[in-house]
Design a protein around this motif. Sequence first.
Motif, mmCIF file in Angstrom:
data_model
loop_
_atom_site.group_PDB
_atom_site.id
_atom_site.type_symbol
_atom_site.label_atom_id
_atom_site.label_comp_id
_atom_site.label_asym_id
_atom_site.label_seq_id
_atom_site.Cartn_x
_atom_site.Cartn_y
_atom_site.Cartn_z
ATOM 1 N N THR A 55 0.821 -1.213 0.000
ATOM 2 C CA THR A 55 0.000 0.000 0.000
ATOM 3 C C THR A 55 0.851 1.258 0.000
ATOM 4 O OG1 THR A 55 -1.800 -1.129 1.122
ATOM 5 C CG2 THR A 55 -1.786 1.257 1.268
ATOM 6 N N TRP A 56 1.919 1.252 0.764
ATOM 7 C CA TRP A 56 2.769 2.438 0.887
ATOM 8 C C TRP A 56 3.500 2.779 -0.408
ATOM 9 C CZ3 TRP A 56 7.936 1.576 0.049
ATOM 10 C CH2 TRP A 56 8.383 0.255 0.165
ATOM 11 N N ALA A 57 3.547 1.861 -1.356
ATOM 12 C CA ALA A 57 4.273 2.108 -2.602
ATOM 13 C C ALA A 57 3.357 2.187 -3.820
ATOM 14 C CB ALA A 57 5.318 1.019 -2.822
ATOM 15 N N HIS A 58 2.031 2.158 -3.603
ATOM 16 C CA HIS A 58 1.129 2.232 -4.759
ATOM 17 C C HIS A 58 1.395 3.500 -5.552
ATOM 18 C CE1 HIS A 58 -2.198 -0.777 -3.538
ATOM 19 N NE2 HIS A 58 -0.997 -1.299 -3.475
ATOM 20 N N ASP A 59 1.497 3.334 -6.834
ATOM 21 C CA ASP A 59 1.734 4.431 -7.776
ATOM 22 C C ASP A 59 2.990 5.216 -7.469
ATOM 23 O OD1 ASP A 59 -0.545 3.735 -9.203
ATOM 24 O OD2 ASP A 59 -1.829 4.963 -7.925
ATOM 25 N N LEU A 60 3.966 4.555 -6.893
ATOM 26 C CA LEU A 60 5.268 5.183 -6.695
ATOM 27 C C LEU A 60 5.857 5.525 -8.057
ATOM 28 C CD1 LEU A 60 7.375 5.958 -4.566
ATOM 29 C CD2 LEU A 60 8.328 3.657 -4.791
ATOM 30 N N PHE A 61 5.675 4.616 -8.989
ATOM 31 C CA PHE A 61 6.056 4.839 -10.382
ATOM 32 C C PHE A 61 4.825 4.594 -11.243
ATOM 33 C CE2 PHE A 61 9.928 3.485 -8.247
ATOM 34 C CZ PHE A 61 10.784 4.509 -8.607
ATOM 35 N N THR A 62 4.666 5.370 -12.290
ATOM 36 C CA THR A 62 3.477 5.234 -13.140
ATOM 37 C C THR A 62 3.824 5.138 -14.626
ATOM 38 O OG1 THR A 62 3.225 7.638 -13.175
ATOM 39 C CG2 THR A 62 1.954 6.431 -11.507
ATOM 40 N N PRO A 63 4.684 4.189 -14.996
ATOM 41 C CA PRO A 63 4.942 4.017 -16.430
ATOM 42 C C PRO A 63 3.676 3.502 -17.124
ATOM 43 C CG PRO A 63 5.987 2.264 -15.193
ATOM 44 C CD PRO A 63 5.420 3.228 -14.194
ATOM 45 N N LEU A 71 6.011 -4.472 -11.886
ATOM 46 C CA LEU A 71 7.348 -4.855 -11.444
ATOM 47 C C LEU A 71 7.914 -3.832 -10.452
ATOM 48 C CD1 LEU A 71 9.687 -6.871 -11.796
ATOM 49 C CD2 LEU A 71 10.519 -5.393 -13.629
ATOM 50 N N LEU A 72 7.775 -2.561 -10.742
ATOM 51 C CA LEU A 72 8.322 -1.530 -9.871
ATOM 52 C C LEU A 72 7.517 -1.367 -8.581
ATOM 53 C CD1 LEU A 72 9.187 1.200 -12.518
ATOM 54 C CD2 LEU A 72 10.793 -0.240 -11.256
ATOM 55 N N ASN A 73 6.199 -1.287 -8.701
ATOM 56 C CA ASN A 73 5.368 -0.976 -7.541
ATOM 57 C C ASN A 73 5.161 -2.147 -6.589
ATOM 58 O OD1 ASN A 73 4.980 1.779 -8.125
ATOM 59 N ND2 ASN A 73 3.448 1.262 -9.644
ATOM 60 N N TYR A 74 5.491 -3.352 -7.014
ATOM 61 C CA TYR A 74 5.453 -4.507 -6.114
ATOM 62 C C TYR A 74 6.860 -5.041 -5.847
ATOM 63 C CZ TYR A 74 0.426 -4.538 -6.783
ATOM 64 O OH TYR A 74 -0.901 -4.180 -6.813
ATOM 65 N N GLY A 75 7.770 -4.851 -6.797
ATOM 66 C CA GLY A 75 9.134 -5.342 -6.632
ATOM 67 C C GLY A 75 9.938 -4.526 -5.632
ATOM 68 N N ILE A 76 9.776 -3.209 -5.658
ATOM 69 C CA ILE A 76 10.501 -2.369 -4.704
ATOM 70 C C ILE A 76 10.066 -2.669 -3.264
ATOM 71 C CG2 ILE A 76 10.807 0.028 -3.921
ATOM 72 C CD1 ILE A 76 10.998 0.762 -6.932
ATOM 73 N N PRO A 77 8.761 -2.788 -2.983
ATOM 74 C CA PRO A 77 8.386 -3.181 -1.617
ATOM 75 C C PRO A 77 8.922 -4.565 -1.233
ATOM 76 C CG PRO A 77 6.511 -2.219 -2.710
ATOM 77 C CD PRO A 77 7.589 -2.381 -3.750
ATOM 78 N N ALA A 78 8.939 -5.498 -2.174
ATOM 79 C CA ALA A 78 9.472 -6.834 -1.875
ATOM 80 C C ALA A 78 10.938 -6.736 -1.461
ATOM 81 C CB ALA A 78 9.321 -7.756 -3.087
#
Length: 96
Positions: A55-63, A71-78
């Motif tokens: 949740t804290w990273a939703h739409d951190l990146f919006t390509p 990949l970015l919005n779930y991979g970075i939190p992982a």
Amino acid sequence: MSSRYRMVGPARAVAVVADIVAGILALWIVLYLLDANPANDFARWVHDAADWLSTWAHDLFTPSEGWLRTLLNYGIPALAYLVLGHLLAGRLRSLD
């Protein structure tokens, strides 16, 4: 029990929880990339869990490409959960 091994259990628990959380996020990335059926109960559960965990990273990146956004919005939190969880576990192990 020796004080030398006092924090081994809690440290292991923290590391295992971090691994499980990162695993759920990684599993959602794989399911998304493989175009899993969103109506499937398992895929829906993994997606809901991954959404909540990141949740804290939703739409951190919006390509514009969905695969890259996922990949970015779930991979970075992982990666964050893995790194922070294992750092905390290491810190717990070092306590005497």
